[in-house]
Design an enzyme around this catalytic site. Structure first.
Site, PDB file in Angstrom:
ATOM      1  N   ARG A 125      -3.109  -4.559 -52.266  1.00 22.29           N
ATOM      2  CA  ARG A 125      -1.831  -3.869 -52.455  1.00 22.29           C
ATOM      3  C   ARG A 125      -1.993  -2.372 -52.707  1.00 22.29           C
ATOM      4  NH1 ARG A 125      -1.744  -9.001 -54.555  1.00 22.29           N
ATOM      5  NH2 ARG A 125       0.074 -10.249 -53.930  1.00 22.29           N
TER       6      ARG A 125
ATOM      7  N   HIS B 190      -2.017  -5.685 -47.451  1.00 24.73           N
ATOM      8  CA  HIS B 190      -2.915  -6.144 -46.383  1.00 24.73           C
ATOM      9  C   HIS B 190      -2.674  -5.470 -45.031  1.00 24.73           C
ATOM     10  CE1 HIS B 190      -4.740  -8.901 -49.043  1.00 24.73           C
ATOM     11  NE2 HIS B 190      -3.952  -9.937 -48.889  1.00 24.73           N
TER      12      HIS B 190
ATOM     13  N   HIS C 202     -10.007 -12.901 -45.392  1.00 20.81           N
ATOM     14  CA  HIS C 202      -9.095 -13.697 -46.223  1.00 20.81           C
ATOM     15  C   HIS C 202      -9.250 -15.191 -45.933  1.00 20.81           C
ATOM     16  CE1 HIS C 202      -5.540 -14.385 -48.682  1.00 20.81           C
ATOM     17  NE2 HIS C 202      -5.402 -13.088 -48.864  1.00 20.81           N
TER      18      HIS C 202
ATOM     19  N   ASP D  24      -4.933 -14.599 -59.146  1.00 25.50           N
ATOM     20  CA  ASP D  24      -4.745 -13.681 -58.029  1.00 25.50           C
ATOM     21  C   ASP D  24      -5.066 -12.299 -58.575  1.00 25.50           C
ATOM     22  OD1 ASP D  24      -4.172 -12.449 -55.668  1.00 25.50           O
ATOM     23  OD2 ASP D  24      -2.023 -12.850 -55.680  1.00 25.50           O
TER      24      ASP D  24
ATOM     25  N   GLU E 265     -12.260 -12.573 -51.896  1.00 26.07           N
ATOM     26  CA  GLU E 265     -12.100 -11.393 -51.061  1.00 26.07           C
ATOM     27  C   GLU E 265     -12.903 -10.222 -51.646  1.00 26.07           C
ATOM     28  OE1 GLU E 265      -7.694 -10.894 -50.378  1.00 26.07           O
ATOM     29  OE2 GLU E 265      -7.724 -12.716 -51.616  1.00 26.07           O
TER      30      GLU E 265
END
Length: 350
Positions: free
Chosen positions: A80, A105, A179, A251, A316
């Site tokens: 982000r 992304h 991803h 996350d 990631e």
């Protein structure tokens, strides 16, 4: 052995091909020329039984209409960017706010939706797939004509390596990652709370209610984010903690104890099949995403397997989210004459 077959067409009629890199023991990796998508990874368990350990779809249309960036290359900027804008050398650049008000992304049509040029070759037991893409100046709002090359390699040690290379003709920002959604029990085996995880990270980024880093790095000590000793992902996945209050699970960006060299930074294990995946990288951070936001009503995965929340976990490797706006984070800037060069390796054992 390397094979290339026609896979499908995009909604506008462009052909998509599937490469399969298969080693001498029968393990294999499938990669699409659409978005460099890792569509399948077939790995043996403790008894030598192969299973596909990444989520994906049976057709191209599903990759376009469903969210989640399943298995894809992410760019120009993974993760982000706050307010969908950044300032570079006094110039403000406005990006597409596809996670309003923020940019996620790569924007409206990131690298995951592009058809990449492809070539393959083999050197002894090492199989290579080289994907290339030219991103024009101001594509999705980013400055600079960017030449990108991503080299996948796979060998008899069941090691899948991804090397990211890029150059620019104008100073820009860049943050490439992959991803893939991993479930080492098999993508069709259910939730991943029975997976254990180890991460070489003492700190995690504090985030706001939009998962944007505040700029503060917090110790993982005595929090659900302390994976310095291997533990089950499910142990604290719903923990009531200040760091988790804005999500339904993991996350978050972990700041690696890294020195810039390619080193072992994480291990994921399935306690049932005993499959294990070690992650090596020279990136400074890793985002752990436990598939909390999967839309269970979306198109089923391969072979009709229904999507379920927490059916997989993404690891990631990256620079930190919102790095262009956080001057105390490791720099994600790429200048003329510089080479962007990062590698991540996923090595499987059983």
């Amino acid at each position: 052995m390397i094979t290339k077959v026609f896979f499908d067409k995009t909604p506008n009629g462009k052909e998509v091909y599937k490469y399969t890199l298969k080693n001498d023991i029968g393990a294999s990796v499938e990669i699409l020329t659409l978005g460099g998508i890792i569509r399948a990874i077939n790995m043996p368990d403790k008894n030598g039984v192969l299973a596909d350990v990444v989520c994906g779809y049976d057709d191209v249309k599903s990759y376009f209409i469903n969210g989640g960036y399943q298995g894809a290359l992410i760019g120009r900027f993974g993760n982000r960017i706050k307010g969908s804008s950044f300032t570079l050398d006094g110039v403000e650049y406005k990006l597409f706010d596809n996670e309003s008000p923020n940019h996620l992304h790569g924007g409206k049509e990131g690298f995951d939706k592009k058809i990449w040029d492809d070539k393959s070759y083999q050197i002894e037991d090492n199989m290579f797939l080289e994907l290339s893409y030219f991103s024009k100046d101001m594509e999705e709002g980013y400055p600079g004509n960017l030449n990108v090359k991503v080299i996948y390699s796979f060998n008899n040690d069941n090691a899948l390596s991804i090397r990211y290379l890029a150059t620019t003709d104008k100073k820009t920002v860049i943050n490439l990652t992959n991803h893939a959604y991993f479930n080492l029990g098999g993508y069709d085996s259910g939730r991943i709370e029975n997976h254990s995880l180890w991460i070489d990270a003492d700190k995690v980024s504090e985030v706001d209610n939009k998962l944007i880093p505040t700029g503060i790095e917090l110790s993982v000590e005595n929090t659900p984010f302390d994976f310095r000793k291997e533990k089950l992902i499910g142990k604290d996945i719903k923990a009531d903690n200040v760091l988790l209050k804005y999500g339904q699970g993991y996350d978050h960006n972990f700041i690696l104890n890294s020195n810039g060299a390619i080193k072992h930074i994480a291990t994921l294990k399935d306690t049932t099949t005993k499959r294990e995946m070690k992650v090596y990288t020279n990136q400074p951070c890793i985002q752990i995403y436990a598939a909390n936001c999967i839309n269970e009503e979306d198109t089923p995965f391969k072979n009709g397997v229904l999507q379920k929340k927490r059916c997989a976990v993404c690891l990631e490797t990256q620079h930190a989210p919102d790095s262009p706006n956080q001057k105390n984070f490791p720099s994600c800037e790429l200048d003329v004459g510089e080479l962007y060069d990062y590698t991540t390796v996923f090595k499987f054992n059983s």
